[in-house]
Design an enzyme around this catalytic site. Sequence first.
Site, PDB file in Angstrom:
ATOM      1  N   GLU A 317       0.816  -1.210   0.000  1.00 36.75           N
ATOM      2  CA  GLU A 317       0.000   0.000   0.000  1.00 36.75           C
ATOM      3  C   GLU A 317       0.853   1.265   0.000  1.00 36.75           C
ATOM      4  O   GLU A 317       0.667   2.161  -0.817  1.00 36.75           O
ATOM      5  CB  GLU A 317      -0.927  -0.001   1.227  1.00 36.75           C
ATOM      6  CG  GLU A 317      -1.888   1.162   1.255  1.00 36.75           C
ATOM      7  CD  GLU A 317      -2.917   1.063   0.139  1.00 36.75           C
ATOM      8  OE1 GLU A 317      -3.731   0.133   0.174  1.00 36.75           O
ATOM      9  OE2 GLU A 317      -2.890   1.899  -0.778  1.00 36.75           O
ATOM     10  N   ASP A 321       1.129   4.028  -3.027  1.00 35.94           N
ATOM     11  CA  ASP A 321       0.620   5.386  -2.828  1.00 35.94           C
ATOM     12  C   ASP A 321       1.712   6.425  -3.066  1.00 35.94           C
ATOM     13  O   ASP A 321       1.509   7.426  -3.753  1.00 35.94           O
ATOM     14  CB  ASP A 321       0.080   5.554  -1.396  1.00 35.94           C
ATOM     15  CG  ASP A 321      -1.124   4.660  -1.117  1.00 35.94           C
ATOM     16  OD1 ASP A 321      -1.694   4.102  -2.073  1.00 35.94           O
ATOM     17  OD2 ASP A 321      -1.480   4.507   0.073  1.00 35.94           O
ATOM     18  N   SER A 572      -7.181   1.432  -4.213  1.00 35.55           N
ATOM     19  CA  SER A 572      -5.996   1.927  -3.515  1.00 35.55           C
ATOM     20  C   SER A 572      -5.083   2.721  -4.442  1.00 35.55           C
ATOM     21  O   SER A 572      -4.369   3.605  -3.998  1.00 35.55           O
ATOM     22  CB  SER A 572      -5.176   0.745  -2.989  1.00 35.55           C
ATOM     23  OG  SER A 572      -5.674   0.298  -1.772  1.00 35.55           O
ATOM     24  N   ASP A 615     -16.898  10.067 -19.113  1.00 33.94           N
ATOM     25  CA  ASP A 615     -17.961   9.190 -18.617  1.00 33.94           C
ATOM     26  C   ASP A 615     -17.580   7.736 -18.918  1.00 33.94           C
ATOM     27  O   ASP A 615     -17.155   7.428 -20.029  1.00 33.94           O
ATOM     28  CB  ASP A 615     -19.273   9.570 -19.319  1.00 33.94           C
ATOM     29  CG  ASP A 615     -20.483   8.953 -18.639  1.00 33.94           C
ATOM     30  OD1 ASP A 615     -20.312   8.283 -17.600  1.00 33.94           O
ATOM     31  OD2 ASP A 615     -21.595   9.154 -19.160  1.00 33.94           O
ATOM     32  N   ILE A 616     -17.720   6.868 -17.940  1.00 33.39           N
ATOM     33  CA  ILE A 616     -17.422   5.441 -18.137  1.00 33.39           C
ATOM     34  C   ILE A 616     -18.751   4.705 -18.294  1.00 33.39           C
ATOM     35  O   ILE A 616     -19.628   4.811 -17.425  1.00 33.39           O
ATOM     36  CB  ILE A 616     -16.633   4.864 -16.935  1.00 33.39           C
ATOM     37  CG1 ILE A 616     -15.379   5.700 -16.661  1.00 33.39           C
ATOM     38  CG2 ILE A 616     -16.281   3.393 -17.174  1.00 33.39           C
ATOM     39  CD1 ILE A 616     -14.355   5.715 -17.765  1.00 33.39           C
ATOM     40  N   GLY A 634     -23.683   8.973 -17.611  1.00 29.52           N
ATOM     41  CA  GLY A 634     -23.895   9.772 -16.402  1.00 29.52           C
ATOM     42  C   GLY A 634     -23.356   9.037 -15.177  1.00 29.52           C
ATOM     43  O   GLY A 634     -22.647   8.042 -15.287  1.00 29.52           O
ATOM     44  N   ASP A 636     -22.921   6.632 -12.084  1.00 26.98           N
ATOM     45  CA  ASP A 636     -23.355   5.272 -11.748  1.00 26.98           C
ATOM     46  C   ASP A 636     -22.586   4.813 -10.516  1.00 26.98           C
ATOM     47  O   ASP A 636     -21.503   5.321 -10.225  1.00 26.98           O
ATOM     48  CB  ASP A 636     -23.126   4.330 -12.933  1.00 26.98           C
ATOM     49  CG  ASP A 636     -21.699   4.359 -13.432  1.00 26.98           C
ATOM     50  OD1 ASP A 636     -20.806   3.850 -12.723  1.00 26.98           O
ATOM     51  OD2 ASP A 636     -21.444   4.918 -14.525  1.00 26.98           O
TER      52      ASP A 636
END
Length: 657
Positions: A317, A321, A572, A615-616, A634, A636
């Site tokens: 992690e 990051d 993450s 937009d996906i 839009g 989701d």
Amino acid sequence: MRAFSALVFAIVYATTSLGAAVSQRSPHVEHERRSFSLENRGWRLARRMEPEAVLPLRIGLTQPNLESLEDVLMKVSHPESPSYGQHWTPHEIMDYFQPARETMDAVVDWLTSSGISKERLRLSKSRGWIEVTASVGEVEELLNTEYHVWEDGDGLERVGCDAYSVPEHVQPHVDIIKPTIHMGAHVRPPPNSYRKRSLSERATTTPTVQLGMPSSHNGPKTNGKKVDGSTTLGLADCDEFITPICLQTLYNIKTTERSGRNTFGVVEFTPQAFLQTDLDMFFHNFSATQVGQKPQLISIDGGVAQTQNQSFNFNGESDLDLEYAMTLTNPQPITLLQTGDLVEGAGFDNWLDAVDKSFCTFEGGDDPTQDGIYPDPLPGGFKGPESCGIIKPPNVVSVSYGQDEVTISAKSANRQCAEYGKISLAGTTVLYSSGDFGVAGFGGVCLDRLPNGTLIEDPNGAGSIFNPSFPGGCPFVTSVGATQVNPNSTVFEPEGACEQVIFSGGGFSNIFAMPSFQQSAVQTFLKEHPPPFSGAQFNNSGRSRGFPDLSANGANYVIAIDGEFNLVFGTSASAPTTASIITLINDARLNIGKGPVGFINPAIYSPVFAATFNDITQGGNQGCGTGGFTATKGWDPVTGLGTPNFEKLLALWLALP
Ligand SMILES: *[C@@H]1O[C@H](CO)[C@@H](O)[C@H](O)[C@H]1NC(C)=O
Ligand SMILES: *[C@@H]1O[C@H](CO)[C@@H](O)[C@H](O)[C@H]1NC(C)=O
Ligand SMILES: *[C@@H]1O[C@H](CO)[C@@H](O)[C@H](O)[C@H]1NC(C)=O
Ligand SMILES: *[C@@H]1O[C@H](CO)[C@@H](O)[C@H](O)[C@H]1NC(C)=O
Ligand SMILES: *[C@@H]1O[C@H](CO)[C@@H](O)[C@H](O)[C@H]1NC(C)=O
């Protein structure tokens, strides 16, 4: 959240007399009860707590004005508001939310009439908490409960009760009391067996994560694939290998002039830790001028970047990051908020304490070591003073950790969520990853509803009710989901929802109501793309908080870890990438004399920002034996509003005051 002054207390409470009679008349009513079984989460009941043992009891007082928190946040965060960007000072925030006089009176009267002398009480400067060190016997009588010692899988002991009560007339004045059902916020993820089962169902080679990690860890996953030493990775490889150039291209990230005054915080929970050798290895390949660059470590509650335990589960992690946050925002210095000591670890409240003086303030001039609950009465606890308001909140904070919402009490979740709202009011953007198990909780665990309506995690891993995450479902954080460059696609083609190794956490909260800023977007989704699930599986009323808010790539990240390059997956990764973009925008604003953007949700949901997201519309977030929600035109509950376009966002945010 400690920080108490006997002096202030004595002055404020020179006279109280009513209490005794009233509290003797008023019957106890149940205040909070844990809704899940600790045994099912890998804890063992060790023993009844000895009556003479000592507890650091903290009573959180009800705060006024919380019902208007969203309104005041909208005033400083909605792009059409005349006071956009006019963030509050910490002092203004403290004044506005400090508990009322009658609230303190009621609680103090209750305690003193129960035989706890006034001299033993401490009051925080923010007046948010009353604290008393009391024997278990005293507390059990006060709260009409029984304390037990619980042991987790690592043999770590914690103290708690299953439920507690307070006198009826006191109840409206008490928010939460710790330690009770909260046990210091160290709620563990489900036992490994559930996790393993659900992961193998997906036939990946993903090792289990979250071993011996801070309880509420939502770590990245790996598919175990090593990156071939002979590869030279570039833009053509982004469907299989994400490197910084892929993200810069996908999200149209351009270099801008730097202010030199910006701040960007990344929170990590010990024993999660980065390795400098890993950062350097990553920089060597992907950002050569940064070799040797270090994050600025702020130690919160004994936080250390330990190096004695090294493995994917310890370093994944933090390495992920920092490698991406540092590279994407170079030369921005990164503040590493390393939280918790090696023995206890920490919970989300701990980093909030450290940045939020109104949550946790020492009375000026007092020696904090004399005022608080330390040394911790529990064996092996952190012996120093709690880290309280030790650093100004950075302009952006990225946190890639989470827990299942059902594992925190509604009162505790609301209190913590309100704190995110308060630091947002002061101008900080808080981003949390939305979870990696689609509509299911950690490890693919789903929920059952008991006949009395209580939601519990199914002990056999079989529940059918969706299991939303926290704090990703708190309306006052920006919740970040995950996308992928589809296989055999380029970065110039639309991404889909992440469906490799992990599935983007998303859905609807069972605690938080829908904030006004997302009402139109979320209700449009429910109306135009009604999901094929009933209201028994998720709150489909159109009145509960939907998440995530937005998303960014979370698949196939190349990271240097423990001396080799590996591929990792997860929200993450999406959170620090999005946080980096907001950081660059803040920097450009600071450079022209404007302030940081602060709470971004009201802006990103506003119509004028609609065109700033990709937009996906492909993919879903399966879980709980279903295909999950589907990404649509839009907003989701898989990818939120979509992925950011840096240049377009920058243009809009530079134009705002
Ligand atoms: C990193 O750079 C070395 C050469 O310095 C190269 O051999 C290796 O393939 C690179 N690795 C990646 C993952 O780009
Ligand atoms: C971490 O390292 C210490 C010291 O080597 C060891 O005692 C401990 O068991 C390790 N912890 C884990 C979870 O591997
Ligand atoms: C609901 O029922 C369960 C199981 O019988 C019980 O443990 C729990 O305390 C109940 N919750 C409430 C709020 O009554
Ligand atoms: C991607 O292309 C490779 C090589 O052309 C092919 O073997 C593979 O099936 C394709 N994958 C998908 C998901 O289309
Ligand atoms: C759905 O959420 C709303 C808003 O939080 C709440 O009022 C309502 O009770 C919830 N419905 C169910 C069935 O839990």
